[in-house]
Design an enzyme around this catalytic site. Structure first.
Site, PDB file in Angstrom:
ATOM      1  N   GLU A  24       0.594   4.038   1.742  1.00  0.00           N
ATOM      2  CA  GLU A  24       0.898   4.592   3.055  1.00  0.00           C
ATOM      3  C   GLU A  24       2.129   3.930   3.665  1.00  0.00           C
ATOM      4  O   GLU A  24       3.001   4.599   4.238  1.00  0.00           O
ATOM      5  CB  GLU A  24      -0.299   4.425   4.004  1.00  0.00           C
ATOM      6  CG  GLU A  24      -1.553   5.129   3.532  1.00  0.00           C
ATOM      7  CD  GLU A  24      -2.468   4.273   2.648  1.00  0.00           C
ATOM      8  OE1 GLU A  24      -3.687   4.541   2.648  1.00  0.00           O
ATOM      9  OE2 GLU A  24      -1.983   3.349   1.964  1.00  0.00           O
ATOM     10  N   CYS A  59       0.822  -1.198   0.000  1.00  0.00           N
ATOM     11  CA  CYS A  59       0.000   0.000   0.000  1.00  0.00           C
ATOM     12  C   CYS A  59       0.866   1.262   0.000  1.00  0.00           C
ATOM     13  O   CYS A  59       1.987   1.267   0.497  1.00  0.00           O
ATOM     14  CB  CYS A  59      -0.895   0.022   1.231  1.00  0.00           C
ATOM     15  SG  CYS A  59      -2.049  -1.350   1.346  1.00  0.00           S
TER      16      CYS A  59
END
Length: 160
Positions: free
Chosen positions: A75, A73
């Site tokens: 993030e 991901c």
């Protein structure tokens, strides 16, 4: 038995233009990061931008893989990049943006559970809250004061 109630406070903005100049600029970096995401399977591109304590901006985007669990991901790409490149700098804010070529994302897209847990680790490590700002392609933007506010009953190293 005692009943407890947990809640999260957040700010809801009608669109990116209602954000402060600092937050708007950070979100623009997150939106730009979506353009370089590698998402050939899901067609769901996510960009993340971290504002460091010295105003450096670190970006990341999701990286998919044909062996689905092997992807990562946006993030976590961004926070690990920041930690490996600037291990002693604190993160002030993270902005997250998502776009999809399958449909128009017209509501805020928050971080997944694994990202919330990973981001929380760094918030605890630095001893200072990290503001979280997230949006879809268009429409509302949500802002919270900390990652912890997105992760009630959180787990951290104090349990180990």
């Amino acid at each position: 038995m005692k009943k407890i109630s947990l809640g999260t406070n957040a700010l809801l903005f009608e669109d990116i233009n209602q954000l402060s100049d600092v937050d708007k600029n950070l979100m623009k970096f997150a939106v730009k990061a979506t353009k370089d995401a590698y998402a050939p399977y899901s067609k769901f591109s996510v960009g993340a931008a971290l504002l460091m304590e010295d105003d450096t901006i670190i970006t990341g985007n999701n990286q998919e893989n044909a062996a689905y669990p092997s992807g990562m991901c946006a993030e976590r790409v961004a926070i690990w990049k920041a930690s490996s490149s600037f291990p002693n700098k604190k993160v002030k804010k993270i902005a997250i943006a998502a776009i999809s070529s399958n449909k128009k994302l017209d509501r805020p897209v928050g971080p997944c559970g694994a990202c919330r847990q990973s981001l929380f680790e760094y918030e605890v490590k630095q001893g200072k809250d990290v503001e979280v700002i997230f949006m879809g392609e268009v429409g509302n933007v949500i802002k919270t004061n900390s990652i912890a506010s997105l992760l009630p009953f959180s787990f951290d190293s104090s349990y180990l």
